[in-house]
Motif scaffolding. Sequence first.
Motif, short mmCIF file in Angstrom:
data_model
loop_
_atom_site.label_atom_id
_atom_site.label_comp_id
_atom_site.label_asym_id
_atom_site.label_seq_id
_atom_site.Cartn_x
_atom_site.Cartn_y
_atom_site.Cartn_z
N ARG A 126 -23.30 22.67 14.54
CA ARG A 126 -23.05 22.38 15.97
C ARG A 126 -23.60 21.01 16.35
N ARG A 151 -21.45 17.85 17.80
CA ARG A 151 -21.79 17.25 19.11
C ARG A 151 -21.98 15.75 18.97
N ARG A 152 -22.71 15.34 17.95
CA ARG A 152 -22.95 13.90 17.75
C ARG A 152 -21.67 13.17 17.38
N ARG A 190 -19.38 12.92 20.55
CA ARG A 190 -19.98 12.31 21.72
C ARG A 190 -19.21 11.04 22.09
#
Length: 93
Positions: A83, A87-88, A91
């Motif tokens: 996860r 997310r990174r 982004r």
Amino acid sequence: PAFDENRTIYAVDNVQDLRPEQQQELFVLYNTVREHPGTHLVVTADRSPKDFERQGFRKDLTSRFSWGVVLSSLRCPTNKSVRLFWRRLLRPA
């Protein structure tokens, strides 16, 4: 796979399963990739390069497996780390 001037990366998974004629093809591809700066070859296996010779693989090919970065004992990522990775990656810049 045969070398293609338009490709910059080649990936070969499960090299431990290659038949002798496929080992020859990989050997030729490996040498050709090294002659073309900016082109890369990534191989994966379920064992370390030193274990291939014991399995009867071509010595000239197995020696090349050790020329690059060798990662061993990789573990599956946890759900949390997956996860965080996504997310990174996703982004906004």
